[in-house]
Design a protein around this motif. Structure first.
Motif, PDB file in Angstrom:
ATOM      1  N   GLU A 123       0.845  -1.198   0.000  1.00 25.91           N
ATOM      2  CA  GLU A 123       0.000   0.000   0.000  1.00 25.91           C
ATOM      3  C   GLU A 123       0.876   1.242   0.000  1.00 25.91           C
ATOM      4  O   GLU A 123       1.951   1.262   0.619  1.00 25.91           O
ATOM      5  N   VAL A 124       0.394   2.285  -0.669  1.00 23.43           N
ATOM      6  CA  VAL A 124       1.092   3.564  -0.743  1.00 23.43           C
ATOM      7  C   VAL A 124       0.079   4.681  -0.528  1.00 23.43           C
ATOM      8  O   VAL A 124      -0.978   4.696  -1.171  1.00 23.43           O
ATOM      9  N   ILE A 125       0.395   5.602   0.390  1.00 23.29           N
ATOM     10  CA  ILE A 125      -0.470   6.756   0.655  1.00 23.29           C
ATOM     11  C   ILE A 125       0.379   8.012   0.584  1.00 23.29           C
ATOM     12  O   ILE A 125       1.396   8.120   1.280  1.00 23.29           O
ATOM     13  N   ALA A 126      -0.017   8.960  -0.244  1.00 20.95           N
ATOM     14  CA  ALA A 126       0.674  10.245  -0.347  1.00 20.95           C
ATOM     15  C   ALA A 126      -0.051  11.273   0.513  1.00 20.95           C
ATOM     16  O   ALA A 126      -1.267  11.193   0.723  1.00 20.95           O
ATOM     17  N   SER A 127       0.689  12.243   1.015  1.00 24.82           N
ATOM     18  CA  SER A 127       0.089  13.375   1.716  1.00 24.82           C
ATOM     19  C   SER A 127       0.940  14.607   1.454  1.00 24.82           C
ATOM     20  O   SER A 127       2.098  14.494   1.043  1.00 24.82           O
ATOM     21  N   TRP A 128       0.385  15.782   1.715  1.00 27.51           N
ATOM     22  CA  TRP A 128       1.097  17.012   1.387  1.00 27.51           C
ATOM     23  C   TRP A 128       0.680  18.118   2.345  1.00 27.51           C
ATOM     24  O   TRP A 128      -0.405  18.101   2.936  1.00 27.51           O
ATOM     25  N   ASN A 129       1.586  19.066   2.517  1.00 24.77           N
ATOM     26  CA  ASN A 129       1.324  20.290   3.276  1.00 24.77           C
ATOM     27  C   ASN A 129       1.452  21.439   2.304  1.00 24.77           C
ATOM     28  O   ASN A 129       2.528  21.637   1.705  1.00 24.77           O
ATOM     29  N   ALA A 130       0.396  22.204   2.138  1.00 23.21           N
ATOM     30  CA  ALA A 130       0.391  23.213   1.080  1.00 23.21           C
ATOM     31  C   ALA A 130      -0.647  24.273   1.375  1.00 23.21           C
ATOM     32  O   ALA A 130      -1.500  24.119   2.269  1.00 23.21           O
ATOM     33  N   HIS A 131      -0.588  25.326   0.617  1.00 24.86           N
ATOM     34  CA  HIS A 131      -1.680  26.285   0.566  1.00 24.86           C
ATOM     35  C   HIS A 131      -1.977  26.535  -0.903  1.00 24.86           C
ATOM     36  O   HIS A 131      -1.062  26.756  -1.700  1.00 24.86           O
ATOM     37  N   ALA A 132      -3.249  26.441  -1.259  1.00 20.71           N
ATOM     38  CA  ALA A 132      -3.681  26.705  -2.636  1.00 20.71           C
ATOM     39  C   ALA A 132      -4.849  27.671  -2.550  1.00 20.71           C
ATOM     40  O   ALA A 132      -6.005  27.259  -2.425  1.00 20.71           O
ATOM     41  N   PRO A 133      -4.577  28.965  -2.566  1.00 16.98           N
ATOM     42  CA  PRO A 133      -5.642  29.960  -2.406  1.00 16.98           C
ATOM     43  C   PRO A 133      -6.560  30.018  -3.621  1.00 16.98           C
ATOM     44  O   PRO A 133      -6.324  29.351  -4.640  1.00 16.98           O
ATOM     45  N   ALA A 134      -7.615  30.792  -3.512  1.00 17.62           N
ATOM     46  CA  ALA A 134      -8.574  30.948  -4.601  1.00 17.62           C
ATOM     47  C   ALA A 134      -7.833  31.257  -5.899  1.00 17.62           C
ATOM     48  O   ALA A 134      -6.897  32.057  -5.929  1.00 17.62           O
ATOM     49  N   GLY A 135      -8.254  30.589  -6.972  1.00 15.84           N
ATOM     50  CA  GLY A 135      -7.604  30.767  -8.262  1.00 15.84           C
ATOM     51  C   GLY A 135      -6.457  29.813  -8.498  1.00 15.84           C
ATOM     52  O   GLY A 135      -5.775  29.911  -9.524  1.00 15.84           O
ATOM     53  N   THR A 136      -6.235  28.870  -7.565  1.00 13.12           N
ATOM     54  CA  THR A 136      -5.161  27.895  -7.713  1.00 13.12           C
ATOM     55  C   THR A 136      -5.628  26.530  -7.217  1.00 13.12           C
ATOM     56  O   THR A 136      -6.593  26.418  -6.473  1.00 13.12           O
ATOM     57  N   TRP A 137      -4.904  25.483  -7.623  1.00 15.06           N
ATOM     58  CA  TRP A 137      -5.104  24.146  -7.077  1.00 15.06           C
ATOM     59  C   TRP A 137      -3.887  23.294  -7.416  1.00 15.06           C
ATOM     60  O   TRP A 137      -2.993  23.744  -8.142  1.00 15.06           O
ATOM     61  N   LEU A 138      -3.843  22.094  -6.861  1.00 18.00           N
ATOM     62  CA  LEU A 138      -2.728  21.205  -7.152  1.00 18.00           C
ATOM     63  C   LEU A 138      -3.235  19.780  -7.332  1.00 18.00           C
ATOM     64  O   LEU A 138      -4.307  19.417  -6.856  1.00 18.00           O
ATOM     65  N   GLN A 139      -2.437  19.005  -8.029  1.00 15.59           N
ATOM     66  CA  GLN A 139      -2.720  17.581  -8.222  1.00 15.59           C
ATOM     67  C   GLN A 139      -1.478  16.793  -7.813  1.00 15.59           C
ATOM     68  O   GLN A 139      -0.360  17.130  -8.195  1.00 15.59           O
ATOM     69  N   THR A 140      -1.700  15.742  -7.025  1.00 15.81           N
ATOM     70  CA  THR A 140      -0.626  14.849  -6.610  1.00 15.81           C
ATOM     71  C   THR A 140      -0.828  13.492  -7.272  1.00 15.81           C
ATOM     72  O   THR A 140      -1.928  12.941  -7.238  1.00 15.81           O
ATOM     73  N   GLU A 141       0.247  12.963  -7.866  1.00 13.10           N
ATOM     74  CA  GLU A 141       0.194  11.658  -8.530  1.00 13.10           C
ATOM     75  C   GLU A 141       1.333  10.773  -8.029  1.00 13.10           C
ATOM     76  O   GLU A 141       2.380  11.270  -7.601  1.00 13.10           O
ATOM     77  N   VAL A 142       1.115   9.476  -8.110  1.00 16.61           N
ATOM     78  CA  VAL A 142       2.133   8.487  -7.770  1.00 16.61           C
ATOM     79  C   VAL A 142       2.257   7.499  -8.922  1.00 16.61           C
ATOM     80  O   VAL A 142       1.245   7.061  -9.485  1.00 16.61           O
ATOM     81  N   ARG A 143       3.494   7.141  -9.251  1.00 11.71           N
ATOM     82  CA  ARG A 143       3.744   6.050 -10.194  1.00 11.71           C
ATOM     83  C   ARG A 143       4.685   5.060  -9.523  1.00 11.71           C
ATOM     84  O   ARG A 143       5.751   5.430  -9.026  1.00 11.71           O
ATOM     85  N   GLY A 144       4.280   3.806  -9.488  1.00 16.14           N
ATOM     86  CA  GLY A 144       5.081   2.784  -8.835  1.00 16.14           C
ATOM     87  C   GLY A 144       5.829   1.910  -9.814  1.00 16.14           C
ATOM     88  O   GLY A 144       5.447   1.777 -10.985  1.00 16.14           O
ATOM     89  N   ARG A 145       6.907   1.308  -9.323  1.00 15.67           N
ATOM     90  CA  ARG A 145       7.623   0.283 -10.075  1.00 15.67           C
ATOM     91  C   ARG A 145       7.441  -1.033  -9.324  1.00 15.67           C
ATOM     92  O   ARG A 145       7.807  -1.154  -8.154  1.00 15.67           O
TER      93      ARG A 145
END
Length: 464
Positions: A123-145
């Motif tokens: 199992e793999v779980i990603a997490s992040w600490n960030a701020h994405a104010p109005a007018g912005t966003w982010l996407q987190t992806e994982v690719r495994g081998r």
């Protein structure tokens, strides 16, 4: 995930984990012989035994960001180096599946180096600490081998923004991702048939930062973490004995989720669905962070503890249709001033005792029948609560939000019962069917500049 009544559907994460655990049952004997020692975090983190079943790895510093592949991103200045958009690498037309809004966004990307944990993961779980104010966003992806050398697709582990302003995307996980060998359930990437021996031997993460075209807006990402684990498949765990953390209790604010029952159906209707944000809010306020009066102006003034409503709104996952997305809760916590948050697994109540002794509360995820936890008065397919201390005898002192009032939130649970329902990976429901357990999943929230003893304990547990 939230505590459940008989009428509440079993969360999708629970359904997936149950299927995985059943497939893995034949590997129990071999898996149970593995050490429960923990693995190291990134960079200068402490060394852990080879083959340890849990590895938390994070990118947090300017040098960490410099080791990745940047396309339009850079590490911002200041004491806390966050990843930001420097110049757009391109544009993307995105239609939000929850609002139907189509919009064009500028984006930039950062891809981590390939991380190889001490032992392959199921199992793999990603997490992040960030701020994405109005007018912005982010996407987190994982690719495994995989252990056979082939690769997974790029899996989306979350599309996230701090708010929900008009025209912005809605915070969401992404269903329907899989390659026939692994798949994603809400926030967890898991091998579909771990009994075959297939594992994820290494993984890389990709961040994509978005903003409205023609602006200088940017998300800022201070921490990108990933936990890989391969916990032995087990219905019971070895009993522990109280350690030096016994007899310590932290003064964590107490909030009930149940007094919010029926509030804000658009955020899953309060009550038993709000265990995760209620727990998050308790711990944030322990650290002296809470929403401002202006932040809470939208809440019905007749509602008690409006900050719990606020936490539910800003952890809500529009695909999961609930507030129990683990990384979204951590991300919410980290939007507060100088806070950090991780999603990981602990190996024992002894680990929790060390954190309590260092004055760090632990938010734990567990599932159980009513008869398996004396004094709870309910059963659950998945529930979050705060471990805030231990009695002199080593029993667990918990702020359990599944309580009828704020005054009733403090509970004392028997040590042996609590450690088993939290650390096991397998359980049986009221019908005798095999279902999953969380395997020691927890949230840890702590300041950017922790005390030295807090830093030492976190590093000992593989977190820097």
């Amino acid at each position: 995930m939230s505590s459940s009544t008989p009428s509440r559907p079993t969360p999708r994460r629970t359904v997936l984990a149950a299927a995985l655990g059943a497939a893995a049952a034949t590997s129990f004997a071999a898996a149970s012989s593995r050490s429960l020692a923990f693995a190291s975090s990134a960079g200068s983190g402490p060394s852990r035994p080879e083959g340890a079943p849990v590895d938390y790895h994070a990118w947090t510093s300017r040098s960490d960001w410099g080791r990745g592949a940047a396309h339009g991103t850079r590490a911002g200045g200041g004491q806390r180096a966050g990843l930001v958009i420097d110049r757009p690498a391109g544009t993307l037309e995105h239609t939000d599946p929850h609002t139907g809004t189509k919009a064009t966004w500028e984006y930039a990307t950062w891809t981590s180096p390939l991380h190889t944990p001490p032992a392959p993961a199921s199992e793999v779980i990603a997490s992040w600490n960030a701020h994405a104010p109005a007018g912005t966003w982010l996407q987190t992806e994982v690719r495994g081998r995989y252990t056979d050398g082939t690769r997974t697709p790029w899996y989306v582990m979350g599309r996230w923004t701090a708010g929900d302003a008009a025209g912005d995307i809605r915070r969401t996980s992404v269903d329907g991702q899989g390659d026939g060998r692994s798949s994603v359930s809400t926030d967890t990437l898991a091998v579909d048939k771990p009994a075959t021996g297939l594992r994820v031997a290494a993984y890389e993460l990709r961040l994509t930062l978005f903003r409205r075209p023609g602006t200088r807006l940017t998300p800022t990402v201070w921490r990108l973490g990933v936990m890989g684990s391969d916990i032995p498949d087990r219905f019971t765990v070895p009993a522990s004995v109280p350690g030096p953390g016994a007899g310590h209790e932290l003064q964590v604010p107490r909030y009930s989720q149940e007094i919010h029952k029926g509030q804000y159906p658009e955020y899953d209707n309060g009550g038993e669905a709000w265990c995760s944000p209620t727990s998050s809010q308790m711990v944030l306020e322990y650290w002296g962070r809470r929403p401002t009066a202006a932040d809470l102006a939208w809440v019905n003034p007749e509602y008690a503890d409006p900050q719990v409503c606020h936490a539910a709104r800003f952890t809500y996952d529009h695909q999961y249709k609930g507030c129990g997305n683990w990384p979204f809760n951590a991300a919410y916590a980290a939007t507060y001033r100088d806070m950090q948050a991780v999603v990981t697994r602990l190996g024992s109540l002894g680990d929790a005792e060390k954190l309590i002794r260092a004055r760090i509360p632990v938010i734990t995820s567990q599932s159980f029948l009513a008869a398996e936890l004396d004094g709870a008065g309910y059963g659950t397919a998945g529930h979050l609560m705060c471990v805030v201390g231990f009695t002199a005898q080593g029993d667990v002192v918990a702020n359990d939000p599944a309580s009828p009032s704020d005054a009733a939130v403090r509970r004392v649970y028997k040590r042996r019962q609590f450690e088993n329902i939290w650390l096991r990976t397998k359980r049986r429901n009221a019908q005798g069917e095999v279902r999953s357990g969380s395997g020691g999943v927890c949230y840890l929230y702590f300041p950017v500049e922790p005390e030295e003893r807090q830093r030492r304990v976190l590093q000992e547990l593989g977190i820097r």
